[in-house]
Design a protein around this motif. Structure first.
Motif, PDB file in Angstrom:
ATOM      1  N   HIS A  13      61.315  85.528   5.461  1.00 20.33           N
ATOM      2  CA  HIS A  13      59.764  85.234   5.787  1.00 20.33           C
ATOM      3  C   HIS A  13      58.848  85.812   4.663  1.00 20.33           C
ATOM      4  O   HIS A  13      57.487  85.523   5.344  1.00 20.33           O
ATOM      5  CB  HIS A  13      59.512  85.352   7.311  1.00 20.33           C
ATOM      6  CG  HIS A  13      60.288  84.697   8.183  1.00 20.33           C
ATOM      7  ND1 HIS A  13      59.928  83.325   8.564  1.00 20.33           N
ATOM      8  CD2 HIS A  13      61.247  84.978   9.012  1.00 20.33           C
ATOM      9  CE1 HIS A  13      60.900  82.638   9.539  1.00 20.33           C
ATOM     10  NE2 HIS A  13      61.680  83.912   9.531  1.00 20.33           N
ATOM     11  N   SER A  14      59.424  86.182   3.605  1.00 18.40           N
ATOM     12  CA  SER A  14      58.382  86.802   2.903  1.00 18.40           C
ATOM     13  C   SER A  14      57.315  85.957   2.068  1.00 18.40           C
ATOM     14  O   SER A  14      56.162  86.279   1.672  1.00 18.40           O
ATOM     15  CB  SER A  14      59.111  87.748   1.857  1.00 18.40           C
ATOM     16  OG  SER A  14      60.027  87.037   0.940  1.00 18.40           O
ATOM     17  N   ASN A  15      57.779  84.572   1.840  1.00 14.89           N
ATOM     18  CA  ASN A  15      57.068  83.767   1.181  1.00 14.89           C
ATOM     19  C   ASN A  15      56.359  82.804   2.114  1.00 14.89           C
ATOM     20  O   ASN A  15      55.773  81.940   1.669  1.00 14.89           O
ATOM     21  CB  ASN A  15      58.073  82.622   0.351  1.00 14.89           C
ATOM     22  CG  ASN A  15      58.660  83.306  -0.852  1.00 14.89           C
ATOM     23  OD1 ASN A  15      58.015  84.392  -1.215  1.00 14.89           O
ATOM     24  ND2 ASN A  15      59.858  83.273  -0.914  1.00 14.89           N
ATOM     25  N   ASP A  16      56.136  83.035   3.439  1.00 15.35           N
ATOM     26  CA  ASP A  16      55.569  82.454   4.425  1.00 15.35           C
ATOM     27  C   ASP A  16      53.919  82.397   4.300  1.00 15.35           C
ATOM     28  O   ASP A  16      53.648  83.473   3.722  1.00 15.35           O
ATOM     29  CB  ASP A  16      55.975  82.469   5.630  1.00 15.35           C
ATOM     30  CG  ASP A  16      57.320  82.273   6.187  1.00 15.35           C
ATOM     31  OD1 ASP A  16      58.277  81.940   5.347  1.00 15.35           O
ATOM     32  OD2 ASP A  16      57.778  82.366   7.437  1.00 15.35           O
ATOM     33  N   MET A  17      53.353  81.392   4.390  1.00 20.81           N
ATOM     34  CA  MET A  17      51.937  81.604   4.262  1.00 20.81           C
ATOM     35  C   MET A  17      51.223  81.084   5.566  1.00 20.81           C
ATOM     36  O   MET A  17      51.578  80.485   6.297  1.00 20.81           O
ATOM     37  CB  MET A  17      51.325  80.535   3.320  1.00 20.81           C
ATOM     38  CG  MET A  17      51.712  80.893   1.613  1.00 20.81           C
ATOM     39  SD  MET A  17      50.812  79.693   0.632  1.00 20.81           S
ATOM     40  CE  MET A  17      51.325  80.680  -0.844  1.00 20.81           C
ATOM     41  N   SER A  18      49.782  81.387   5.647  1.00 18.69           N
ATOM     42  CA  SER A  18      49.099  80.925   6.796  1.00 18.69           C
ATOM     43  C   SER A  18      48.867  79.450   6.446  1.00 18.69           C
ATOM     44  O   SER A  18      48.967  78.962   5.317  1.00 18.69           O
ATOM     45  CB  SER A  18      47.839  81.896   7.051  1.00 18.69           C
ATOM     46  OG  SER A  18      47.027  81.764   5.908  1.00 18.69           O
ATOM     47  N   LEU A  19      48.346  78.720   7.565  1.00 20.10           N
ATOM     48  CA  LEU A  19      48.159  77.327   7.425  1.00 20.10           C
ATOM     49  C   LEU A  19      46.989  77.206   6.372  1.00 20.10           C
ATOM     50  O   LEU A  19      46.910  76.309   5.352  1.00 20.10           O
ATOM     51  CB  LEU A  19      47.777  76.743   8.867  1.00 20.10           C
ATOM     52  CG  LEU A  19      47.350  75.272   8.629  1.00 20.10           C
ATOM     53  CD1 LEU A  19      48.352  74.396   8.108  1.00 20.10           C
ATOM     54  CD2 LEU A  19      47.168  74.780  10.143  1.00 20.10           C
ATOM     55  N   ASP A  20      45.704  77.978   6.588  1.00 22.02           N
ATOM     56  CA  ASP A  20      44.723  77.604   5.769  1.00 22.02           C
ATOM     57  C   ASP A  20      45.021  78.088   4.291  1.00 22.02           C
ATOM     58  O   ASP A  20      44.630  77.361   3.473  1.00 22.02           O
ATOM     59  CB  ASP A  20      43.317  78.800   6.158  1.00 22.02           C
ATOM     60  CG  ASP A  20      42.825  78.432   7.565  1.00 22.02           C
ATOM     61  OD1 ASP A  20      43.098  77.295   7.816  1.00 22.02           O
ATOM     62  OD2 ASP A  20      42.352  79.331   8.023  1.00 22.02           O
ATOM     63  N   ALA A  21      46.006  78.906   3.947  1.00 23.48           N
ATOM     64  CA  ALA A  21      46.350  79.427   2.497  1.00 23.48           C
ATOM     65  C   ALA A  21      47.108  78.484   1.942  1.00 23.48           C
ATOM     66  O   ALA A  21      47.025  77.908   0.868  1.00 23.48           O
ATOM     67  CB  ALA A  21      46.945  80.807   2.459  1.00 23.48           C
ATOM     68  N   ALA A  22      47.964  77.847   2.543  1.00 22.70           N
ATOM     69  CA  ALA A  22      48.842  76.655   2.343  1.00 22.70           C
ATOM     70  C   ALA A  22      48.123  75.333   1.885  1.00 22.70           C
ATOM     71  O   ALA A  22      48.326  74.782   0.966  1.00 22.70           O
ATOM     72  CB  ALA A  22      50.018  76.636   3.486  1.00 22.70           C
ATOM     73  N   ILE A  23      47.166  75.186   2.734  1.00 23.96           N
ATOM     74  CA  ILE A  23      46.264  73.886   2.429  1.00 23.96           C
ATOM     75  C   ILE A  23      45.534  74.216   1.123  1.00 23.96           C
ATOM     76  O   ILE A  23      45.301  73.225   0.333  1.00 23.96           O
ATOM     77  CB  ILE A  23      45.117  73.670   3.617  1.00 23.96           C
ATOM     78  CG1 ILE A  23      46.117  73.243   4.954  1.00 23.96           C
ATOM     79  CG2 ILE A  23      44.082  72.699   3.382  1.00 23.96           C
ATOM     80  CD1 ILE A  23      45.170  73.166   6.063  1.00 23.96           C
ATOM     81  N   ALA A  24      45.178  75.379   0.785  1.00 28.25           N
ATOM     82  CA  ALA A  24      44.331  75.693  -0.216  1.00 28.25           C
ATOM     83  C   ALA A  24      45.026  75.725  -1.559  1.00 28.25           C
ATOM     84  O   ALA A  24      44.821  74.910  -2.325  1.00 28.25           O
ATOM     85  CB  ALA A  24      43.797  76.997  -0.273  1.00 28.25           C
ATOM     86  N   VAL A  25      46.364  75.928  -1.327  1.00 25.30           N
ATOM     87  CA  VAL A  25      47.571  75.800  -2.578  1.00 25.30           C
ATOM     88  C   VAL A  25      47.660  74.406  -2.717  1.00 25.30           C
ATOM     89  O   VAL A  25      47.481  73.923  -3.963  1.00 25.30           O
ATOM     90  CB  VAL A  25      48.746  76.609  -2.123  1.00 25.30           C
ATOM     91  CG1 VAL A  25      49.672  76.311  -3.348  1.00 25.30           C
ATOM     92  CG2 VAL A  25      48.385  78.066  -2.281  1.00 25.30           C
ATOM     93  N   LEU A  26      47.887  73.377  -1.785  1.00 27.76           N
ATOM     94  CA  LEU A  26      48.229  72.245  -2.017  1.00 27.76           C
ATOM     95  C   LEU A  26      47.024  71.265  -2.574  1.00 27.76           C
ATOM     96  O   LEU A  26      47.212  70.407  -3.457  1.00 27.76           O
ATOM     97  CB  LEU A  26      48.716  71.358  -0.633  1.00 27.76           C
ATOM     98  CG  LEU A  26      49.887  72.136  -0.059  1.00 27.76           C
ATOM     99  CD1 LEU A  26      50.180  71.634   1.241  1.00 27.76           C
ATOM    100  CD2 LEU A  26      51.252  71.941  -1.155  1.00 27.76           C
ATOM    101  N   ARG A  27      45.886  72.134  -2.202  1.00 26.48           N
ATOM    102  CA  ARG A  27      44.474  71.049  -2.520  1.00 26.48           C
ATOM    103  C   ARG A  27      44.459  71.361  -4.132  1.00 26.48           C
ATOM    104  O   ARG A  27      43.709  70.540  -4.866  1.00 26.48           O
ATOM    105  CB  ARG A  27      43.478  71.468  -1.754  1.00 26.48           C
ATOM    106  CG  ARG A  27      43.346  70.959  -0.260  1.00 26.48           C
ATOM    107  CD  ARG A  27      42.187  71.448   0.365  1.00 26.48           C
ATOM    108  NE  ARG A  27      40.946  71.114   0.088  1.00 26.48           N
ATOM    109  CZ  ARG A  27      40.166  70.046   0.479  1.00 26.48           C
ATOM    110  NH1 ARG A  27      40.712  69.491   1.495  1.00 26.48           N
ATOM    111  NH2 ARG A  27      39.058  69.691   0.063  1.00 26.48           N
TER     112      ARG A  27
END
Length: 292
Positions: free
Chosen positions: A70-84
């Motif tokens: 799980h070392s590469n897991d992200m929070s939802l907000d961080a994942a949305i920012a990366v995809l955007r």
């Protein structure tokens, strides 16, 4: 030269000696009394109960969960920012939600549910509704918008694949007539009408009206759920709201959301474990979500 001419003679002599002694070419078979079961003998092997098998699968799932990195897991907000940031030039691209459930437990059904997502990322596809009903209820189903309505004569069409629908309803008067032939066919597909899901009902018209404003989500046979939950031109709050709304529906259907009603404490459904949740887009890799 003489040695060359003598080779065929030697070979024929060897063959003749083998066939002259039948014991050399006969295969010996032996029988071991311990391996031969007597007639009427019952097996002494212990067959585990369903409860024991469920506990074994639960322990195995817990052991496998510890091995996941799980070392590469992200929070939802961080994942949305990366995809955007990846899809900045394509505002019409969708956020794709992937949820993996573990269906190896005893008696676990394929997860399936209906939701009315706060803001739809894509236009809703029209449901094809098939209704097993007769008499006045069949007329009500047609008026409500059901495309295929009939009695037991529809069974052959469903089995042959000629009649296809993504929602199948049935009246209580006909459920016993269709179950023997359609139970094993529609059950694995998650389409068999049941009282638990509300698809066996006398209020066919009311059920059709309720589902017309909702969208269906459904796992495949391996327990994977995929669906779009927003577009890049949605605000972050809208994407988060859609994500939470969909995950709440999935958790409720799979038994991962605790019932608030105390009356349900003695009737808890079996839990289908959620092992992985990711968010992705067309041009970006899947990002595991930690706070789902």
């Amino acid at each position: 030269m003489l040695a060359l001419f003598s080779l065929p003679c030697r070979r024929s002599a060897v063959v003749a000696s083998i066939f002259s002694n039948p014991a050399r070419i006969s295969r010996q078979f032996t029988t071991t009394p311990a391996l031969l079961a007597k007639k009427g003998q019952t097996s002494t092997r212990r067959i585990p109960s369903k409860k024991a098998m469920a506990a074994k699968l639960k322990r195995r799932a817990a052991k496998e969960a510890k091995l996941v990195d799980h070392s590469n897991d992200m929070s939802l907000d961080a994942a949305i920012a990366v995809l955007r940031s990846v899809e900045v030039a394509r505002p019409d691209v969708c956020y794709e939600l992937f949820v993996k459930t573990d269906l190896r437990g005893v008696g676990l059904a394929v997860p399936k549910g209906r939701i009315n997502i706060p803001r739809e990322p894509k236009p809703k596809a029209e449901d094809t509704i098939l209704v097993f009903a007769e008499g006045i209820q069949s007329e009500e189903a047609k008026r409500a918008g059901a495309q295929i309505v009939g009695g037991t004569e529809l069974i052959e069409g469903v089995l042959s694949g000629r009649l296809r629908a993504n929602t199948i309803l049935c009246t209580p008067a006909l459920i016993r007539a269709i179950t023997p032939r359609l139970g094993r066919f529609l059950g694995p597909l998650g389409l068999m009408p049941t009282e638990r899901r509300g698809t066996v009902t006398d209020d066919i018209q009311g059920y059709i009206k309720r589902i017309k404003n909702s969208a269906e989500w459904k796992a495949d046979r391996t327990g994977n759920i995929r669906m779009p939950i927003g577009r890049m031109d949605f605000s972050i709050d809208e994407v988060v709201t859609n994500f939470r709304y969909v995950m709440e529906s999935i958790k409720r259907v799979t038994g991962n959301l605790k019932q608030r009603d105390a009356r349900d404490d003695n009737n808890q459904k079996r839990v289908t474990p959620i092992t992985k949740v990711t968010l992705s887009s067309r041009g970006a890799p899947s990002i595991p979500i930690s706070d789902y």
